[in-house]
Design a protein around this motif. Structure first.
Motif, PDB file in Angstrom:
ATOM      1  N   GLY A  22      -0.556  58.394 -32.609  1.00  0.00           N
ATOM      2  CA  GLY A  22      -1.240  58.612 -31.333  1.00  0.00           C
ATOM      3  C   GLY A  22      -0.346  58.286 -30.156  1.00  0.00           C
ATOM      4  N   ASP A  23       0.454  57.228 -30.281  1.00  0.00           N
ATOM      5  CA  ASP A  23       1.391  56.872 -29.215  1.00  0.00           C
ATOM      6  C   ASP A  23       2.516  57.894 -29.101  1.00  0.00           C
ATOM      7  N   ILE A  24       2.963  58.416 -30.250  1.00  0.00           N
ATOM      8  CA  ILE A  24       3.998  59.451 -30.209  1.00  0.00           C
ATOM      9  C   ILE A  24       3.457  60.705 -29.530  1.00  0.00           C
ATOM     10  N   TYR A  25       2.192  61.021 -29.798  1.00  0.00           N
ATOM     11  CA  TYR A  25       1.572  62.133 -29.068  1.00  0.00           C
ATOM     12  C   TYR A  25       1.578  61.840 -27.569  1.00  0.00           C
ATOM     13  N   ASN A  26       1.166  60.640 -27.192  1.00  0.00           N
ATOM     14  CA  ASN A  26       1.137  60.289 -25.768  1.00  0.00           C
ATOM     15  C   ASN A  26       2.502  60.492 -25.129  1.00  0.00           C
ATOM     16  N   TYR A  27       3.546  60.045 -25.835  1.00  0.00           N
ATOM     17  CA  TYR A  27       4.899  60.181 -25.283  1.00  0.00           C
ATOM     18  C   TYR A  27       5.253  61.646 -25.060  1.00  0.00           C
TER      19      TYR A  27
ATOM     20  N   THR B 283      -6.410  63.016 -26.608  1.00  0.00           N
ATOM     21  CA  THR B 283      -5.948  63.427 -27.935  1.00  0.00           C
ATOM     22  C   THR B 283      -5.261  62.275 -28.649  1.00  0.00           C
ATOM     23  N   GLY B 284      -4.487  61.490 -27.905  1.00  0.00           N
ATOM     24  CA  GLY B 284      -3.840  60.331 -28.501  1.00  0.00           C
ATOM     25  C   GLY B 284      -4.855  59.358 -29.069  1.00  0.00           C
ATOM     26  N   LEU B 285      -5.926  59.118 -28.325  1.00  0.00           N
ATOM     27  CA  LEU B 285      -6.992  58.228 -28.800  1.00  0.00           C
ATOM     28  C   LEU B 285      -7.701  58.825 -30.014  1.00  0.00           C
ATOM     29  N   ALA B 286      -7.890  60.127 -30.023  1.00  0.00           N
ATOM     30  CA  ALA B 286      -8.533  60.775 -31.160  1.00  0.00           C
ATOM     31  C   ALA B 286      -7.679  60.634 -32.424  1.00  0.00           C
ATOM     32  N   ILE B 287      -6.378  60.757 -32.264  1.00  0.00           N
ATOM     33  CA  ILE B 287      -5.475  60.578 -33.412  1.00  0.00           C
ATOM     34  C   ILE B 287      -5.557  59.142 -33.927  1.00  0.00           C
ATOM     35  N   LYS B 288      -5.551  58.181 -33.028  1.00  0.00           N
ATOM     36  CA  LYS B 288      -5.646  56.778 -33.431  1.00  0.00           C
ATOM     37  C   LYS B 288      -6.954  56.507 -34.171  1.00  0.00           C
ATOM     38  N   ALA B 289      -8.029  57.105 -33.702  1.00  0.00           N
ATOM     39  CA  ALA B 289      -9.326  56.924 -34.365  1.00  0.00           C
ATOM     40  C   ALA B 289      -9.306  57.529 -35.768  1.00  0.00           C
ATOM     41  N   GLU B 290      -8.662  58.692 -35.917  1.00  0.00           N
ATOM     42  CA  GLU B 290      -8.560  59.310 -37.241  1.00  0.00           C
ATOM     43  C   GLU B 290      -7.748  58.441 -38.191  1.00  0.00           C
ATOM     44  N   LEU B 291      -6.673  57.847 -37.691  1.00  0.00           N
ATOM     45  CA  LEU B 291      -5.838  56.980 -38.524  1.00  0.00           C
ATOM     46  C   LEU B 291      -6.632  55.784 -39.024  1.00  0.00           C
ATOM     47  N   LYS B 292      -7.375  55.169 -38.132  1.00  0.00           N
ATOM     48  CA  LYS B 292      -8.163  53.999 -38.524  1.00  0.00           C
ATOM     49  C   LYS B 292      -9.248  54.380 -39.530  1.00  0.00           C
ATOM     50  N   LYS B 293      -9.914  55.479 -39.278  1.00  0.00           N
ATOM     51  CA  LYS B 293     -10.988  55.911 -40.169  1.00  0.00           C
ATOM     52  C   LYS B 293     -10.464  56.177 -41.577  1.00  0.00           C
ATOM     53  N   LYS B 294      -9.356  56.889 -41.682  1.00  0.00           N
ATOM     54  CA  LYS B 294      -8.803  57.210 -42.999  1.00  0.00           C
ATOM     55  C   LYS B 294      -8.245  55.955 -43.668  1.00  0.00           C
ATOM     56  N   ASN B 295      -7.614  55.081 -42.893  1.00  0.00           N
ATOM     57  CA  ASN B 295      -7.104  53.827 -43.447  1.00  0.00           C
ATOM     58  C   ASN B 295      -8.236  53.003 -44.064  1.00  0.00           C
ATOM     59  N   ASP B 296      -9.370  52.935 -43.362  1.00  0.00           N
ATOM     60  CA  ASP B 296     -10.525  52.190 -43.884  1.00  0.00           C
ATOM     61  C   ASP B 296     -11.125  52.891 -45.103  1.00  0.00           C
ATOM     62  N   GLU B 297     -11.206  54.200 -45.045  1.00  0.00           N
ATOM     63  CA  GLU B 297     -11.782  54.972 -46.142  1.00  0.00           C
ATOM     64  C   GLU B 297     -11.000  54.776 -47.439  1.00  0.00           C
ATOM     65  N   LEU B 298      -9.684  54.653 -47.332  1.00  0.00           N
ATOM     66  CA  LEU B 298      -8.819  54.511 -48.506  1.00  0.00           C
ATOM     67  C   LEU B 298      -8.558  53.051 -48.868  1.00  0.00           C
ATOM     68  N   HIS B 299      -9.158  52.113 -48.100  1.00  0.00           N
ATOM     69  CA  HIS B 299      -9.027  50.672 -48.365  1.00  0.00           C
ATOM     70  C   HIS B 299      -7.570  50.214 -48.332  1.00  0.00           C
ATOM     71  N   LEU B 300      -6.788  50.792 -47.452  1.00  0.00           N
ATOM     72  CA  LEU B 300      -5.356  50.512 -47.438  1.00  0.00           C
ATOM     73  C   LEU B 300      -5.025  49.132 -46.882  1.00  0.00           C
TER      74      LEU B 300
END
Length: 604
Positions: A51-56, A321-338
């Motif tokens: 998400g930060d790379i998108y922001n940049y 969009t950057g925030l949306a990407i960050k939210a997707e990362l967190k959601k998938k990370n939690d879903e996969l119990h990483l």
């Protein structure tokens, strides 16, 4: 620090007195992401996620004007590196989906996209159609001729009708792929007829080649020289990958080559001016232009990225969009119990130091530490350190992104095993090899990664006697079970065989994670993966320039500075006025990049 000051002074003087006219080009490059889209939890200086790379990229592209263009490219290997890329049902499926939100102008395929048939088919069925001609793979083909693994080339428009950028994309010549794809040699691909069509496109002012090929691989120069032979009036930028190194090379006065590390550890930045003479069609040989390229590897640290993009107020950094990407990362990370804690490590292990643990502790744990088993592993499997402190589920994927099947050779004589080991210098063997009875027989446990070389070598010792067979196990679950059972927080852990090695108590609380920097030894891809890719006789360390790269001569720089300072002293008032106007015009820190009035600004 001194070199930075001298460089800054030279740049300021240069643009005060001899401002270049033309079109300002900035390229943002990423490569070998390998699923590292969610930051680096163990390395806090690299705290930016995708998400930060998108922001940049967004903020840099917002700076574009009539005299500038900003482009972003990636050169392959999106999966096999973290849980986000490899804990999903299909390797890389989440990574490819989330990358669809990134403002890349073009991408090319990497060799890790060809490791499994489900990933190959996902690329052909979903990735290639989404990018609408901008995901490139000239020499990679699906076995189903109706499907594409990538397109061949595309063009981008320069501002105000000043011309076009012609973009091509390749994978290195490589044959360790799964069965649904095949790769033709780079040299063979250059004979294809579509190049006649591509080179006939009018008004091309810049060629960019996206190459998942190591910068030192001769195939890179083969491609560049092919471009120059057919379009001698056009500068060529080669964006490379695969070796996981930071590398730059200036092969001519008009061309540049850049390879930008791996695992989203940095962004490669390249800034230069396409001169008016080129844009106006008054150049027949681009090497006469003497283009000055300014290059930087920008660490993926949020504060540094904000400064580089000219964001002074951090509240202006995040984009929707950057925030949306960050939210997707967190959601998938939690879903996969990483982030689930599965154990603790008493100390920090470099990737290369994990092999003795794997062959003496982890693999033997699956077979109840039987003395009738010998274990071996090649030194290219472990890809990331094991850090001191808590071990989370994702750490297993970063260390072992491949999850090879576990296999065996049965009834191998002790004397044959003792002859085998010295012939495999790049393999680690379990410590019990030294005490084997020559006449006794043993199981030689290994993974699929080692099998081809072991089979060929065993045949030189006892031809046709030993055949491998699958055991129905996979390495990663064995590793996870070992950590859960033998590396519990607060328990004693021995990192070698029974009665050997270091015995350490894991005195880390289950909710504590140690954050430290680690100078990991980098490993290139496995030797057998790159047919035709040769190693440099003088290896280039991370961050160094290619030996042929043109650099400033220190003495010359000092003379230039002194001379320039004399000029500045004579015209002090005049220069001060000019610099004040320049500062007001740019309104940014020295670490950022300006795209106004066709000027190239320092990338510090």
């Amino acid at each position: 620090m001194l070199s930075t000051v001298i460089f800054s002074l030279l740049v300021v003087i240069r643009f005060t007195f001899c401002e270049e006219k033309g079109l300002n080009i900035t390229i943002i490059h990423t490569t070998d992401m390998h699923g590292w889209v969610n930051g680096h939890p163990h390395e806090p200086t690299m705290n930016a996620n995708l998400g930060d790379i998108y922001n940049y990229m967004y903020h840099m592209k917002q700076k574009q004007g009539p005299q500038s263009k900003v482009m972003a490219f990636d050169t392959g290997d999106y999966s096999q590196g973290t849980g986000l890329s490899d804990a999903t049902p299909i390797q890389g499926e989440f990574i490819f989906k989330v990358i669809q939100k990134m403002p890349y102008d073009g991408l090319c395929i990497g060799n890790h996209e060809l490791k499994t048939n489900p990933c190959i088919d996902n690329v052909a069925n979903n990735v290639v159609p989404f990018w609408k001609g901008r995901y490139l793979a000239i020499n990679v083909h699906h076995i189903n001729s109706s499907k594409k693994m990538g397109d061949r080339y595309f063009t981008l428009d320069l501002p105000n009708g000043k011309g076009k950028v012609l973009v091509f994309g390749w994978l290195l010549t490589w044959n360790s792929h799964d069965t649904n794809a095949y790769v033709t040699k780079v040299e063979t691909s250059l004979k294809e007829s579509f190049f006649n069509e591509a080179f006939a496109i009018p008004n091309v002012k810049l060629i960019i080649c996206l190459c998942h090929i190591d910068t030192t691989n001769p195939e890179v120069e083969l491609i560049r020289k092919f471009m120059k032979k057919n379009k001698p009036s056009v500068p060529v930028v080669m964006l490379t990958g695969h070796s996981h190194k930071k590398r730059t090379f200036v092969p001519s006065t008009s061309d540049y080559e850049m390879e930008s590390d791996h695992y989203s550890r940095c962004l490669g930045l390249l800034n230069f001016v396409l001169p008016d003479a080129l844009l106006n069609g008054n150049v027949t040989n681009a090497d006469s232009l003497n283009i000055t390229y300014k290059q930087q590897f920008l660490t993926t640290n949020v504060a540094q990225m904000q400064a580089s993009a000219g964001i002074r107020n951090s509240s202006q950094w995040d984009t929707p969009t950057g925030l949306a990407i960050k939210a997707e990362l967190k959601k998938k990370n939690d879903e996969l119990h990483l982030s689930e804690v599965i154990g603790c490590s008493p100390k920090q292990y470099a990737a290369k130091d994990l092999y003795p643990i794997m062959v003496n502790k982890v693999l033997p744990s699956r077979f109840k530490f039987s003395t009738k088993f010998v274990y071996t592993m090649k030194n290219n499997v472990m890809r990331y350190p094991l850090y001191k402190g808590q071990i989370v589920y994702n750490d297993i994927f970063t260390i072992d992104p491949f999850n090879y099947s576990v296999r065996t050779y049965s009834n191998v004589k002790g004397e044959h095993l003792k002859k085998l080991a010295p012939l495999l210098n790049e393999y680690y063997f379990s410590d019990n090899l030294k005490s084997l009875n020559n006449s006794s027989t043993f199981e030689l446990i290994h993974t699929m990664n080692e099998e081809k070389k072991i089979t060929a070598t065993l045949d030189t010792i006892a031809r046709g006697v030993y055949k491998p067979r699958d055991l129905g196990y996979w390495f990663r679950p064995i590793f996870v079970d070992y950590v859960r059972n033998y590396m519990k927080c607060g328990k004693t852990f021995t990192d070698r065989g029974e009665g050997e090695g270091e015995e350490t108590t894991v005195d880390v609380d289950s909710d504590q994670m140690t954050l430290t920097s680690f100078d990991e030894e980098q490993h290139a891809e496995a030797e057998e993966e790159s047919v035709g890719a040769t190693e440099s006789a003088d290896p280039i360390d991370e961050g160094e320039q290619h030996p042929k790269k043109k650099t400033f001569n220190t003495t010359t720089c000092i003379v230039c500075v002194v001379s320039a300072c004399a000029v500045v002293a004579v015209a002090g008032v005049f220069v001060a006025i000019l610099m004040a106007k320049k500062r007001r015009r740019t309104q940014r820190s020295l670490e950022s990049v300006s795209f106004t009035n066709g000027e190239v600004e320092p990338l510090l």
